[in-house]
Write an enzyme that holds these catalytic residues in place. Structure first.
Site, PDB file in Angstrom:
ATOM      1  N   PHE A  43       0.851  -1.347  -0.009  1.00  0.00           N
ATOM      2  CA  PHE A  43      -0.020   0.120   0.054  1.00  0.00           C
ATOM      3  C   PHE A  43       0.910   1.136   0.064  1.00  0.00           C
ATOM      4  O   PHE A  43       0.365   2.306   0.111  1.00  0.00           O
ATOM      5  CB  PHE A  43      -1.063   0.141   1.071  1.00  0.00           C
ATOM      6  CG  PHE A  43      -2.140  -1.196   0.925  1.00  0.00           C
ATOM      7  CD1 PHE A  43      -2.834  -1.245   0.077  1.00  0.00           C
ATOM      8  CD2 PHE A  43      -1.741  -2.464   2.038  1.00  0.00           C
ATOM      9  CE1 PHE A  43      -3.758  -2.374   0.307  1.00  0.00           C
ATOM     10  CE2 PHE A  43      -2.665  -3.272   2.054  1.00  0.00           C
ATOM     11  CZ  PHE A  43      -3.705  -3.289   1.246  1.00  0.00           C
ATOM     12  N   HIS A  45       4.993   3.192   0.707  1.00  0.00           N
ATOM     13  CA  HIS A  45       6.514   3.054   0.842  1.00  0.00           C
ATOM     14  C   HIS A  45       6.987   3.080   2.230  1.00  0.00           C
ATOM     15  O   HIS A  45       6.372   3.791   2.841  1.00  0.00           O
ATOM     16  CB  HIS A  45       7.348   3.969  -0.051  1.00  0.00           C
ATOM     17  CG  HIS A  45       6.857   4.048  -1.521  1.00  0.00           C
ATOM     18  ND1 HIS A  45       7.706   3.405  -2.590  1.00  0.00           N
ATOM     19  CD2 HIS A  45       5.859   4.165  -2.392  1.00  0.00           C
ATOM     20  CE1 HIS A  45       7.219   3.419  -3.716  1.00  0.00           C
ATOM     21  NE2 HIS A  45       6.077   3.961  -3.500  1.00  0.00           N
ATOM     22  N   ASP A 155      -0.710 -14.304  12.440  1.00  0.00           N
ATOM     23  CA  ASP A 155       0.171 -14.206  11.148  1.00  0.00           C
ATOM     24  C   ASP A 155       1.537 -14.094  11.134  1.00  0.00           C
ATOM     25  O   ASP A 155       2.414 -13.575  10.600  1.00  0.00           O
ATOM     26  CB  ASP A 155      -0.414 -13.087  10.298  1.00  0.00           C
ATOM     27  CG  ASP A 155      -0.110 -13.053   8.827  1.00  0.00           C
ATOM     28  OD1 ASP A 155      -0.122 -14.236   8.433  1.00  0.00           O
ATOM     29  OD2 ASP A 155      -0.196 -12.103   8.242  1.00  0.00           O
ATOM     30  N   LYS A 157       5.100 -15.406  10.403  1.00  0.00           N
ATOM     31  CA  LYS A 157       5.658 -15.762   9.235  1.00  0.00           C
ATOM     32  C   LYS A 157       7.051 -15.149   9.081  1.00  0.00           C
ATOM     33  O   LYS A 157       7.125 -13.911   9.346  1.00  0.00           O
ATOM     34  CB  LYS A 157       4.858 -16.309   8.079  1.00  0.00           C
ATOM     35  CG  LYS A 157       4.203 -14.844   7.723  1.00  0.00           C
ATOM     36  CD  LYS A 157       3.226 -14.917   6.477  1.00  0.00           C
ATOM     37  CE  LYS A 157       2.563 -13.584   6.063  1.00  0.00           C
ATOM     38  NZ  LYS A 157       1.660 -13.636   5.222  1.00  0.00           N
ATOM     39  N   GLU A 159       8.087 -13.339   6.600  1.00  0.00           N
ATOM     40  CA  GLU A 159       7.873 -12.035   6.005  1.00  0.00           C
ATOM     41  C   GLU A 159       7.422 -11.142   6.854  1.00  0.00           C
ATOM     42  O   GLU A 159       7.408 -10.057   6.596  1.00  0.00           O
ATOM     43  CB  GLU A 159       6.814 -12.191   4.765  1.00  0.00           C
ATOM     44  CG  GLU A 159       7.183 -13.024   3.648  1.00  0.00           C
ATOM     45  CD  GLU A 159       6.759 -14.466   3.926  1.00  0.00           C
ATOM     46  OE1 GLU A 159       6.831 -15.144   5.071  1.00  0.00           O
ATOM     47  OE2 GLU A 159       6.518 -15.422   2.986  1.00  0.00           O
ATOM     48  N   ASN A 160       6.964 -11.520   7.939  1.00  0.00           N
ATOM     49  CA  ASN A 160       6.523 -10.534   9.024  1.00  0.00           C
ATOM     50  C   ASN A 160       7.449 -10.141  10.100  1.00  0.00           C
ATOM     51  O   ASN A 160       7.169  -9.462  11.028  1.00  0.00           O
ATOM     52  CB  ASN A 160       5.095 -10.734   9.964  1.00  0.00           C
ATOM     53  CG  ASN A 160       3.670 -10.702   8.510  1.00  0.00           C
ATOM     54  OD1 ASN A 160       4.097 -10.024   7.671  1.00  0.00           O
ATOM     55  ND2 ASN A 160       2.954 -11.380   8.959  1.00  0.00           N
ATOM     56  N   ASP A 173       4.170  -7.066  11.757  1.00  0.00           N
ATOM     57  CA  ASP A 173       3.025  -6.839  11.061  1.00  0.00           C
ATOM     58  C   ASP A 173       1.915  -7.247  11.979  1.00  0.00           C
ATOM     59  O   ASP A 173       1.675  -8.632  12.102  1.00  0.00           O
ATOM     60  CB  ASP A 173       3.200  -7.659   9.821  1.00  0.00           C
ATOM     61  CG  ASP A 173       2.030  -7.119   8.755  1.00  0.00           C
ATOM     62  OD1 ASP A 173       0.914  -6.727   9.367  1.00  0.00           O
ATOM     63  OD2 ASP A 173       2.123  -7.119   7.634  1.00  0.00           O
ATOM     64  N   THR A 190      -1.695 -16.319   5.736  1.00  0.00           N
ATOM     65  CA  THR A 190      -1.183 -17.532   4.482  1.00  0.00           C
ATOM     66  C   THR A 190      -1.397 -18.680   4.879  1.00  0.00           C
ATOM     67  O   THR A 190      -1.216 -19.182   5.853  1.00  0.00           O
ATOM     68  CB  THR A 190       0.299 -16.876   4.149  1.00  0.00           C
ATOM     69  OG1 THR A 190       0.656 -15.547   4.371  1.00  0.00           O
ATOM     70  CG2 THR A 190       0.781 -17.552   2.913  1.00  0.00           C
TER      71      THR A 190
END
Ligand code: AMP
Length: 295
Positions: A43, A45, A155, A157, A159-160, A173, A190
């Protein structure tokens, strides 16, 4: 995958406060010197920034309102801000405040100098047992803290997860987290990291985070999540059946496998409680007591 709306916290119009009794501060873009871009999200930067008065270095996340509206995630963002701004833990990324103008919403975040854990895992393929155990222990402590405040992350994982200047993990996150006193039914996150009760959309509680931590521990040690499959439907089936297999390579100790097996249990109430995760022999033998992996 169905994503259901959940109850929303009250709208907030003022920046979250640092402490009781302090004067309420409304931030604006003029309060910051903007530096290099740190990354790009769905969403908007993220930029390195310095708060002018204190010289404090932060990460400024800039989100475009039109994109938030289009994807109907304004409520999710409000919940994320509401929850994350109230958490104070060395392994949870601080959210210092927020502000907005006509077009954008700005989140003032703690700067995680060593960036994304995901990239580090890709680079190494998989982590050593000492490194994995240190990370798992620090996340278990952060999740115990969250659960104590009735916050379920839902959540967890790679990536977070971000990495701080000292090498400490930061849960970053909270987009899918929820502040709850009840059991929930919503499907979110996910697929690879979802526990059976969430892929089957039955009631779930804080034990979902134990499952995800088990999946994460597996991925740290093997480089891939345990229920990975080409088709979504196969991942779904493998999760529901708890089709857990340990490949022969890389070589992983039986103590690590024992811990993973005790976390990846179908019945949420039978998963090893997080406090017991911290007492597990594999954690005791491998995790750095400082909570920081020193390489
Ligand atoms: P996000 O929109 O949260 O996915 O962020 C996009 C990218 O910006 C991430 O993948 C990170 O590389 C970087 N980033 C986000 N937040 C921070 C932060 N607090 N500190 C350092 N880098 C960050």
């Amino acid at each position: 995958m169905a994503i259901a709306a959940e109850t929303q916290p009250e709208d907030q119009h003022k920046a979250p406060q640092e402490g009781a009794g302090e004067e309420k501060k409304r931030w604006t873009l003029n309060d910051f010197d903007i530096g290099k871009p740190l990354g790009r999200g769905k969403f908007g930067h993220v930029y390195l920034a310095r708060e002018k008065r204190s010289n404090h270095i932060v990460a400024l996340k800039v989100l475009f309102k039109t994109q938030l509206k289009q994807s109907q995630v304004e409520h999710q963002l409000r919940r994320e801000v509401e929850i994350q701004s109230h958490l104070r833990h060395s392994n949870i990324l601080r959210l210092y405040g927020y502000f907005y103008d006509q077009k954008r919403v700005y989140l003032i975040l703690e700067y995680a100098a060593k960036g994304e854990l995901y990239k580090e895992l890709q680079k190494c393929k998989y982590f050593s047992e000492r490194r994995a155990a240190t990370y798992v222990a620090s996340l278990a402590r952060a999740l115990i803290y969250c659960h104590g405040k009735h916050v379920i992350h839902r959540d967890i994982k790679p990536e977070n997860l971000l990495v701080g200047a000292q090498g400490e993990l930061k849960i970053a996150d909270f987009g899918w987290s929820v502040h709850t006193f009840n059991r929930r039914r919503t499907m979110c996150g996910t697929l690879d990291y979802l526990p059976p009760e969430m892929v089957e959309s039955v009631e779930h509680d804080a034990n979902v985070d134990i499952w995800s931590l088990g999946v994460l521990c597996y991925e740290f040690l093997y480089g891939v999540p345990p229920f990975e499959a080409k088709e979504h439907s196969d991942t779904y089936r493998r999760i529901v059946q708890v089709d857990l297999k340990f490949p022969p390579k890389p070589i992983v100790s039986s103590a690590a496998k024992d811990l993973i097996s005790q976390m990846l249990v179908k019945d949420g109430s039978q998963r090893l409680p997080l406090i017991k995760v911290l007492e597990h022999p594999w954690i005791i033998q491998n995790a750095d007591p400082s909570g920081v992996f020193k390489g």
